[in-house]
Enzyme design. Sequence first.
Site, PDB file in Angstrom:
ATOM      1  N   ASP A 160       0.819  -1.202   0.000  1.00 53.08           N
ATOM      2  CA  ASP A 160       0.000   0.000   0.000  1.00 53.08           C
ATOM      3  C   ASP A 160       0.861   1.263   0.000  1.00 53.08           C
ATOM      4  O   ASP A 160       0.731   2.121   0.862  1.00 53.08           O
ATOM      5  CB  ASP A 160      -0.907  -0.059   1.248  1.00 53.08           C
ATOM      6  CG  ASP A 160      -1.887   1.089   1.336  1.00 53.08           C
ATOM      7  OD1 ASP A 160      -2.435   1.465   0.292  1.00 53.08           O
ATOM      8  OD2 ASP A 160      -2.093   1.601   2.457  1.00 53.08           O
ATOM      9  N   ASN A 411       6.824  -7.526   6.515  1.00 53.29           N
ATOM     10  CA  ASN A 411       5.588  -6.887   6.964  1.00 53.29           C
ATOM     11  C   ASN A 411       4.391  -7.627   6.406  1.00 53.29           C
ATOM     12  O   ASN A 411       4.252  -7.782   5.183  1.00 53.29           O
ATOM     13  CB  ASN A 411       5.521  -5.440   6.492  1.00 53.29           C
ATOM     14  CG  ASN A 411       4.216  -4.772   6.949  1.00 53.29           C
ATOM     15  OD1 ASN A 411       4.028  -4.517   8.137  1.00 53.29           O
ATOM     16  ND2 ASN A 411       3.297  -4.526   6.014  1.00 53.29           N
ATOM     17  N   GLU A 412       3.532  -8.075   7.319  1.00 52.97           N
ATOM     18  CA  GLU A 412       2.240  -8.683   6.975  1.00 52.97           C
ATOM     19  C   GLU A 412       2.318  -9.738   5.887  1.00 52.97           C
ATOM     20  O   GLU A 412       1.549  -9.701   4.928  1.00 52.97           O
ATOM     21  CB  GLU A 412       1.229  -7.604   6.582  1.00 52.97           C
ATOM     22  CG  GLU A 412       0.865  -6.680   7.729  1.00 52.97           C
ATOM     23  CD  GLU A 412      -0.369  -5.838   7.425  1.00 52.97           C
ATOM     24  OE1 GLU A 412      -0.779  -5.749   6.250  1.00 52.97           O
ATOM     25  OE2 GLU A 412      -0.925  -5.264   8.380  1.00 52.97           O
ATOM     26  N   ASN A 465      -0.142  -5.593  13.453  1.00 56.59           N
ATOM     27  CA  ASN A 465      -0.861  -4.441  12.907  1.00 56.59           C
ATOM     28  C   ASN A 465      -2.356  -4.732  13.021  1.00 56.59           C
ATOM     29  O   ASN A 465      -2.803  -5.768  12.530  1.00 56.59           O
ATOM     30  CB  ASN A 465      -0.540  -4.257  11.413  1.00 56.59           C
ATOM     31  CG  ASN A 465       0.927  -3.955  11.157  1.00 56.59           C
ATOM     32  OD1 ASN A 465       1.667  -3.595  12.066  1.00 56.59           O
ATOM     33  ND2 ASN A 465       1.344  -4.084   9.897  1.00 56.59           N
ATOM     34  N   TYR A 467      -6.498  -3.139  12.830  1.00 53.94           N
ATOM     35  CA  TYR A 467      -7.363  -2.045  12.378  1.00 53.94           C
ATOM     36  C   TYR A 467      -8.787  -2.195  12.892  1.00 53.94           C
ATOM     37  O   TYR A 467      -9.738  -1.917  12.185  1.00 53.94           O
ATOM     38  CB  TYR A 467      -7.279  -1.936  10.844  1.00 53.94           C
ATOM     39  CG  TYR A 467      -5.941  -1.353  10.432  1.00 53.94           C
ATOM     40  CD1 TYR A 467      -5.732   0.019  10.466  1.00 53.94           C
ATOM     41  CD2 TYR A 467      -4.876  -2.168  10.081  1.00 53.94           C
ATOM     42  CE1 TYR A 467      -4.504   0.569  10.146  1.00 53.94           C
ATOM     43  CE2 TYR A 467      -3.638  -1.629   9.757  1.00 53.94           C
ATOM     44  CZ  TYR A 467      -3.459  -0.260   9.791  1.00 53.94           C
ATOM     45  OH  TYR A 467      -2.240   0.289   9.482  1.00 53.94           O
ATOM     46  N   TYR A 471     -10.991  -1.079   9.542  1.00 55.44           N
ATOM     47  CA  TYR A 471     -11.398  -2.058   8.519  1.00 55.44           C
ATOM     48  C   TYR A 471     -12.433  -3.045   9.052  1.00 55.44           C
ATOM     49  O   TYR A 471     -13.207  -3.609   8.282  1.00 55.44           O
ATOM     50  CB  TYR A 471     -10.175  -2.833   7.992  1.00 55.44           C
ATOM     51  CG  TYR A 471      -9.224  -1.978   7.186  1.00 55.44           C
ATOM     52  CD1 TYR A 471      -9.655  -1.286   6.057  1.00 55.44           C
ATOM     53  CD2 TYR A 471      -7.887  -1.860   7.558  1.00 55.44           C
ATOM     54  CE1 TYR A 471      -8.774  -0.499   5.329  1.00 55.44           C
ATOM     55  CE2 TYR A 471      -7.010  -1.084   6.829  1.00 55.44           C
ATOM     56  CZ  TYR A 471      -7.457  -0.404   5.716  1.00 55.44           C
ATOM     57  OH  TYR A 471      -6.593   0.380   4.988  1.00 55.44           O
ATOM     58  N   GLU A 503       1.162  -1.128  13.961  1.00 52.26           N
ATOM     59  CA  GLU A 503       0.287  -0.272  13.150  1.00 52.26           C
ATOM     60  C   GLU A 503      -1.101  -0.262  13.774  1.00 52.26           C
ATOM     61  O   GLU A 503      -1.649  -1.315  14.106  1.00 52.26           O
ATOM     62  CB  GLU A 503       0.137  -0.804  11.709  1.00 52.26           C
ATOM     63  CG  GLU A 503       1.320  -0.585  10.810  1.00 52.26           C
ATOM     64  CD  GLU A 503       1.059  -1.047   9.360  1.00 52.26           C
ATOM     65  OE1 GLU A 503      -0.102  -1.073   8.926  1.00 52.26           O
ATOM     66  OE2 GLU A 503       2.041  -1.410   8.693  1.00 52.26           O
ATOM     67  N   TRP A 548       0.073   4.090  12.748  1.00 54.04           N
ATOM     68  CA  TRP A 548       0.135   4.123  11.295  1.00 54.04           C
ATOM     69  C   TRP A 548      -0.632   5.331  10.831  1.00 54.04           C
ATOM     70  O   TRP A 548      -1.813   5.410  11.056  1.00 54.04           O
ATOM     71  CB  TRP A 548      -0.477   2.840  10.692  1.00 54.04           C
ATOM     72  CG  TRP A 548      -0.173   2.726   9.233  1.00 54.04           C
ATOM     73  CD1 TRP A 548      -1.054   2.890   8.194  1.00 54.04           C
ATOM     74  CD2 TRP A 548       1.098   2.424   8.638  1.00 54.04           C
ATOM     75  NE1 TRP A 548      -0.400   2.720   7.009  1.00 54.04           N
ATOM     76  CE2 TRP A 548       0.911   2.443   7.248  1.00 54.04           C
ATOM     77  CE3 TRP A 548       2.378   2.172   9.151  1.00 54.04           C
ATOM     78  CZ2 TRP A 548       1.962   2.197   6.357  1.00 54.04           C
ATOM     79  CZ3 TRP A 548       3.407   1.931   8.263  1.00 54.04           C
ATOM     80  CH2 TRP A 548       3.187   1.933   6.887  1.00 54.04           C
ATOM     81  N   LYS A 567      -3.820   8.025   6.613  1.00 54.56           N
ATOM     82  CA  LYS A 567      -3.763   7.684   8.043  1.00 54.56           C
ATOM     83  C   LYS A 567      -2.679   8.480   8.772  1.00 54.56           C
ATOM     84  O   LYS A 567      -2.387   8.209   9.944  1.00 54.56           O
ATOM     85  CB  LYS A 567      -3.531   6.176   8.220  1.00 54.56           C
ATOM     86  CG  LYS A 567      -4.723   5.340   7.733  1.00 54.56           C
ATOM     87  CD  LYS A 567      -4.666   3.904   8.189  1.00 54.56           C
ATOM     88  CE  LYS A 567      -5.794   3.089   7.581  1.00 54.56           C
ATOM     89  NZ  LYS A 567      -5.661   2.880   6.131  1.00 54.56           N
TER      90      LYS A 567
HETATM   91  C1  BDP Z   1      -1.386  -2.463   6.557  1.00 55.74           C
HETATM   92  C2  BDP Z   1      -0.069  -2.280   5.830  1.00 55.74           C
HETATM   93  C3  BDP Z   1       0.231  -0.836   5.487  1.00 55.74           C
HETATM   94  C4  BDP Z   1      -1.003  -0.157   4.956  1.00 55.74           C
HETATM   95  C5  BDP Z   1      -2.053  -0.190   6.051  1.00 55.74           C
HETATM   96  C6  BDP Z   1      -3.344   0.539   5.641  1.00 55.74           C
HETATM   97  O1  BDP Z   1       0.995  -2.837   6.565  1.00 55.74           O
HETATM   98  O2  BDP Z   1       1.281  -0.767   4.562  1.00 55.74           O
HETATM   99  O3  BDP Z   1      -0.775   1.136   4.494  1.00 55.74           O
HETATM  100  O4  BDP Z   1      -2.376  -1.530   6.306  1.00 55.74           O
HETATM  101  O5  BDP Z   1      -4.252  -0.123   5.115  1.00 55.74           O
HETATM  102  O6  BDP Z   1      -1.971  -3.609   6.114  1.00 55.74           O
HETATM  103  O7  BDP Z   1      -3.437   1.730   5.840  1.00 55.74           O
END
Ligand code: BDP
Length: 595
Positions: A160, A411-412, A465, A467, A471, A503, A548, A567
Amino acid sequence: MLKPKATATRELVSLNGLWKFAVDSGDLGEPWAGPLATKLEAPVPASYNDLFTDSAIRDHVGWVWYQRTARVPRGWAGERVFVRFDAATHEGVVYVDDVEVVRHEGGYLPFEADITDHVTAGAEFRLTVGVNNVLTPDTIPPGLVKELPGGRKQQGYMHDFYNYAGLHRSVQLYSAPATRVTDVTVVTDVEGSTGLVGYAVETSGEAAVRTTLRDEQGAVVATAVGAEGTLEVPDVRLWQPGAAYLYDLAVELVEGDAVVDEYALHVGVRTVEVRENRFLINGEPFYFTGFGKHEDIAVKGKGHDDAFLVHDFELIDWIGANSFRTSHYPYAEEVMDYADRHGIVVIDETAAVGLNSRISGGIADLMSAFGGASGEEGFGPKMAEAHRREIRELIARDKNHPSVVMWSIANEPDTMAEGTDDYFEPLFAYARELDPTRPVTFVNVMMAPPNVCRVSKFADVICINRYYGWYVDTGDLATAEVHLEAELRGWEQMYGKPMIMTEYGADTLPGLHSVWDQPWTEEFQANLLDMYHRVFDRVDSMVGEQVWNFADFQTSVGIFRVDGNKKGVFTRDRRPKAVAHSLRTRWTAIRDGRA
Ligand code: BDP
């Protein structure tokens, strides 16, 4: 790999500035064989994508060419001459006049060539550099190129952030003697009030090694002879987060009375250790506050910029943060040096981002959307080899930075599917073999909770990470709070390791306000972060929080992204959103020991 430095025996010439520039659409022949047929010029360092108004350049997939002439200083006769690229994203090939001198894969790490045999002191030569931005299922990071009707190519990728390309960092010509220092490794320890600086010097050619350690006032505190040894520093001043102290280590090669080569580097004496569910720096529990960042600014893209470097660190200090992660690739060496000098703690990450072949929306879907053939899904031996190289070159470059306290090898990635543990286990072992002194981690994705993730067992620290509230549980912070806490407790119970939220955040449009928990508003971003912080404060194994993102950044086009990812706690031009003030209240209190 040593950073080029001017010393008594080494000289540097910067090749930064405007270079001739051309996109290779198959019409350039052998672009290195003569003057590049172009009217375009591009600055180094900078991404080329946003410089021009022509979308064919911005969206180009494949090689571009940079060219300039350079003159070897006449005083360099008898010296070895090197050309050093701090980065060529993602692949570079370098020609001196008609001769290919080096080729390098991996867009965020340095490489160099000894060009002594192809140049003459005092004379000019033609330096041509090809840079390729193509990502494939085997590269780090991975991607896939699609052919569009009409033959135009389009680059797809799973990460991303925008696939900026070009010569993002400095290019330098430097001289060094034939008998010279080729590598130095420093490992520090502390015994009571004595600092121990273990060193190992590699050389090209035979000469005796002499080392001298000086304090910040220039007073000699220890000396040693031999290619390996330990310097003892009585009453050592430690490198501490927020209070950097750097000694200067001079490494000299001597023949009789003559110093034939000299190299110098800063040394911060500090220890790092994971013990039970704590992360210790100098034996004291450390709590990470700060950000996942990006190298990303308007016009220059991922081009290194010293003004933004200084300003970003000023903002990090203003907000009270003590750390960041080099998400999602190694940053410019200037950044690492600055972190060393200013006591900012770094989680140093490879460019292994988007290794999510089996995650819905990842490369598998991308492949089918792009008509990719089966068997191209990554995680194969070629990707593993590229991944090993990334780990090797990152540790070779950054091993001596006191600011770096942990390696993040990905990462992820997809860590749910069978076989992902077989892919990752040797990579963890490799990182530990190359650097037995630092913890090694990777950053876990939301789809791989504790009972599902096959790779977290290899990590020294659980980095995740999440959300919740963005999300998932979108806009419902009460439910998000329950889910977040339940998951963190799950990790804590299952692993008993220290945990960092690497994140968490919410896209936010500055100037958008609401009295309700409405996603995209400035209040929502602040409320979401506050909710996470309440939970972190209740979970004992949490040892850090990195929001993040530090600043808004450019991404590829997508309906999820309004001119990029929003973000950021700061806008892309580094103005604070409302959340910056609430973060500042929390983090300065933590920093000053008030919380
Ligand atoms: C995570 C990723 C990051 C993205 C973030 C997002 O590690 O690179 O920018 O989500 O969705 O999955 O903002």
